[in-house]
Motif scaffolding. Structure first.
Motif, short mmCIF file in Angstrom:
data_model
loop_
_atom_site.label_atom_id
_atom_site.label_comp_id
_atom_site.label_asym_id
_atom_site.label_seq_id
_atom_site.Cartn_x
_atom_site.Cartn_y
_atom_site.Cartn_z
N LEU A 218 0.85 -1.19 0.00
CA LEU A 218 0.00 0.00 0.00
C LEU A 218 0.88 1.24 0.00
CD1 LEU A 218 -2.77 -0.71 2.70
CD2 LEU A 218 -3.01 -0.84 0.22
N ALA A 219 0.42 2.28 -0.69
CA ALA A 219 1.08 3.58 -0.65
C ALA A 219 0.02 4.66 -0.68
CB ALA A 219 2.04 3.74 -1.83
N SER A 220 0.19 5.69 0.15
CA SER A 220 -0.81 6.75 0.21
C SER A 220 -0.20 8.03 0.74
CB SER A 220 -1.98 6.33 1.10
OG SER A 220 -2.97 7.35 1.15
N THR A 221 -0.79 9.16 0.34
CA THR A 221 -0.44 10.45 0.91
C THR A 221 -1.55 10.99 1.80
OG1 THR A 221 -1.23 11.48 -1.14
CG2 THR A 221 1.15 11.14 -0.94
N LEU A 222 -2.61 10.20 2.03
CA LEU A 222 -3.66 10.62 2.94
C LEU A 222 -3.13 10.59 4.37
CD1 LEU A 222 -6.68 8.58 1.52
CD2 LEU A 222 -6.30 11.04 1.29
N ASN A 223 -3.61 11.53 5.18
CA ASN A 223 -3.25 11.53 6.60
C ASN A 223 -4.15 10.59 7.40
OD1 ASN A 223 -1.49 13.49 5.79
ND2 ASN A 223 -2.40 15.15 6.97
N ARG A 224 -5.44 10.53 7.02
CA ARG A 224 -6.42 9.69 7.72
C ARG A 224 -7.14 8.79 6.72
NH1 ARG A 224 -10.73 12.69 10.95
NH2 ARG A 224 -10.86 13.99 9.08
N LEU A 225 -7.51 7.59 7.17
CA LEU A 225 -8.25 6.65 6.34
C LEU A 225 -9.61 6.35 6.97
CD1 LEU A 225 -5.40 4.16 5.36
CD2 LEU A 225 -6.48 5.87 3.90
N PRO A 226 -10.55 5.78 6.19
CA PRO A 226 -11.88 5.51 6.73
C PRO A 226 -11.87 4.60 7.96
CG PRO A 226 -11.89 5.37 4.34
CD PRO A 226 -10.45 5.50 4.75
N PRO A 231 -3.08 1.82 8.96
CA PRO A 231 -2.11 0.80 8.53
C PRO A 231 -0.69 1.35 8.38
CG PRO A 231 -3.47 1.49 6.70
CD PRO A 231 -4.09 2.09 7.92
N PHE A 232 -0.55 2.67 8.24
CA PHE A 232 0.78 3.27 8.07
C PHE A 232 1.36 3.76 9.40
CE2 PHE A 232 -1.61 4.09 4.11
CZ PHE A 232 -0.86 3.31 3.25
N GLY A 233 0.65 3.53 10.50
CA GLY A 233 1.13 3.99 11.79
C GLY A 233 0.54 5.34 12.15
N THR A 234 1.28 6.13 12.90
CA THR A 234 0.83 7.44 13.35
C THR A 234 0.46 8.31 12.15
OG1 THR A 234 2.29 7.30 15.27
CG2 THR A 234 1.46 9.48 14.68
N PRO A 235 -0.74 8.91 12.13
CA PRO A 235 -1.12 9.78 11.00
C PRO A 235 -0.10 10.90 10.80
CG PRO A 235 -3.02 9.31 12.38
CD PRO A 235 -1.82 8.78 13.11
N ARG A 236 0.27 11.13 9.53
CA ARG A 236 1.28 12.13 9.22
C ARG A 236 1.23 12.45 7.74
NH1 ARG A 236 3.05 7.13 9.64
NH2 ARG A 236 4.60 6.26 8.19
N ALA A 237 1.87 13.54 7.37
CA ALA A 237 1.94 13.92 5.96
C ALA A 237 2.99 13.08 5.25
CB ALA A 237 2.27 15.41 5.85
N VAL A 255 -3.05 -8.12 12.79
CA VAL A 255 -4.02 -7.22 12.18
C VAL A 255 -4.54 -6.15 13.15
CG1 VAL A 255 -6.33 -7.09 11.15
CG2 VAL A 255 -4.67 -8.74 10.29
N PRO A 256 -4.96 -6.51 14.37
CA PRO A 256 -5.42 -5.45 15.27
C PRO A 256 -4.34 -4.43 15.58
CG PRO A 256 -6.12 -7.61 16.07
CD PRO A 256 -5.16 -7.85 14.95
N LEU A 257 -3.10 -4.88 15.76
CA LEU A 257 -1.99 -3.94 16.01
C LEU A 257 -1.76 -3.04 14.81
CD1 LEU A 257 0.62 -6.31 17.72
CD2 LEU A 257 -0.76 -4.54 18.83
N LEU A 258 -1.75 -3.66 13.63
CA LEU A 258 -1.47 -2.92 12.41
C LEU A 258 -2.51 -1.84 12.14
CD1 LEU A 258 0.51 -3.00 9.91
CD2 LEU A 258 -1.27 -4.32 8.78
N LEU A 259 -3.78 -2.21 12.23
CA LEU A 259 -4.84 -1.29 11.86
C LEU A 259 -5.10 -0.23 12.91
CD1 LEU A 259 -7.40 -3.72 10.19
CD2 LEU A 259 -5.57 -2.37 9.14
N ARG A 273 6.05 -4.18 7.32
CA ARG A 273 7.04 -3.10 7.33
C ARG A 273 6.44 -1.81 6.77
NH1 ARG A 273 9.68 -7.85 5.83
NH2 ARG A 273 11.23 -8.51 7.37
N ARG A 274 6.74 -0.71 7.45
CA ARG A 274 6.27 0.61 7.06
C ARG A 274 7.45 1.51 6.74
NH1 ARG A 274 2.91 0.45 12.60
NH2 ARG A 274 0.81 -0.05 11.85
N PHE A 275 7.25 2.36 5.72
CA PHE A 275 8.30 3.30 5.31
C PHE A 275 7.66 4.63 4.91
CE2 PHE A 275 9.24 -1.00 3.71
CZ PHE A 275 10.39 -1.31 4.42
N ASP A 276 8.42 5.70 5.00
CA ASP A 276 8.08 6.97 4.38
C ASP A 276 9.02 7.14 3.19
OD1 ASP A 276 6.52 7.16 6.61
OD2 ASP A 276 6.99 9.24 7.02
#
Length: 313
Positions: A218-226, A231-237, A255-259, A273-276
């Motif tokens: 997954l890749a996204s530039t959204l700060n928040r999801l529905p 899934p990307f961790g702490t909301p950020r730009a 899954v509960p930890l990730l989401l 694994r998460r990356f910016d």
């Protein structure tokens, strides 16, 4: 203020007939505002070219995430790096961008015009996907491949039985997790897709390389999801990535930890694994999804696009 409004007559809420279907343009109640209802992407391009010639200050998109994707994709070659402000009136089956911007589900064109007049706006950068073989460019906000393709197909099935927005996301997510946990290692859900990836990490912190099968990307530039998913961790730009090994391990715990956005090192050690990233070079044989639409894979370059000012309440 000159404003152009794109109304998608096929959007979920617009099917009630509150817009004019008989002509591609109609005058709006406010001076300087023109509404268009293009039915094809070629018509959309023509409308956007007309808006650019008129020198609009504000582009209003009345539709869902798919309409936003189509408008941003077609408009990128028209406005380049000098975009008008954009307002979103959420009327689609999914409205993730509107949620991220804090736009209420019942926001109207009139309210969007008033917010624009009051200079209420924030900046967002879409994800830009360029095909290396033909230089075609797509712009949207949520890219995914691997199991995300099948999960999106599940969400679209829930639309057909009357589930939309967060309900559709929750149903599709639950079914996808169940299929993965209880499926065979060789099943479509668990086997994953071969992905060749090289990602330049944000702020010059090196790069990440992958050349193997992966369950999900997954890749996204959204700060928040529905529905509060993180899934990307702490909301950020910025452009954020999630890459999950295939087959995924210990999903019942993960899954509960990730989401929920957990930053536990256990997730990374278990293949979540998460990356910016500043840019991604990606080769995939399978399909990918951008804001709900399926596209064929290939050699792709993914990066944050030109910043756009979006009107907010």
């Amino acid at each position: 203020m000159k404003a152009g409004v794109i109304c998608n007559p096929k959007s979920h809420q617009n099917r009630t007939g509150h817009i004019a279907f008989g002509t591609p343009f109609r005058s709006f109640a406010s001076p300087g505002v023109v509404v268009a209802t293009p039915r094809t992407r070629d018509e959309l391009t023509g409308v956007l070219l007309g808006f650019a010639r008129d020198g609009i200050d504000l582009l209003v998109i009345d539709g869902g995430d798919g309409t936003v994707r189509d408008v941003l994709t077609r408009a990128g070659t028209i406005w380049g790096d000098d975009w008008p402000r954009i307002a979103i009136v959420p009327s689609g089956k999914t409205n993730a961008l509107a949620l991220d911007l804090g736009v209420p589900a019942d926001w109207t064109i009139e309210q969007a015009l008033a917010a624009a007049a009051a200079n209420h706006s924030v900046e967002r950068r879409p994800v830009e996907i360029e095909r290396r073989d033909d230089a075609a460019v797509l712009r949207g906000f949520l890219f995914g491949t691997g199991a995300f393709v099948s999960a999106t197909a599940l969400a679209q099935r829930t639309h057909r039985v009357g589930a939309f927005h967060g309900v559709a996301v929750s149903l599709a997510l639950g079914w996808a997790v169940a299929q993965t946990i209880f499926g065979r290692a060789s099943s479509q859900w668990r086997a994953g897709e071969h992905i060749k990836l090289r990602a330049a990490l944000a702020d010059g912190r090196g790069e990440v390389a992958v050349d193997d099968r992966r369950y999900l990307l997954l890749a996204s530039t959204l700060n928040r999801l529905p529905v509060g998913l993180k899934p990307f961790g702490t909301p950020r730009a910025g452009m954020k990535l999630l890459v999950v090994d295939a087959p995924p391990r210990r999903m019942i715990r993960a899954v509960p930890l990730l989401l929920s956005g957990s930053e536990s090192p256990w997730l990374d050690a278990s293949g979540y694994r998460r990356f910016d990233a500043d840019a991604i070079d990606l080769t995939i044989d399978g399909d990918f999804i951008l804001d709900g639409e399926i596209y064929p894979g290939g050699d792709l370059r993914i990066r944050p696009a030109t910043p756009i000012r979006f009107v907010v309440p």
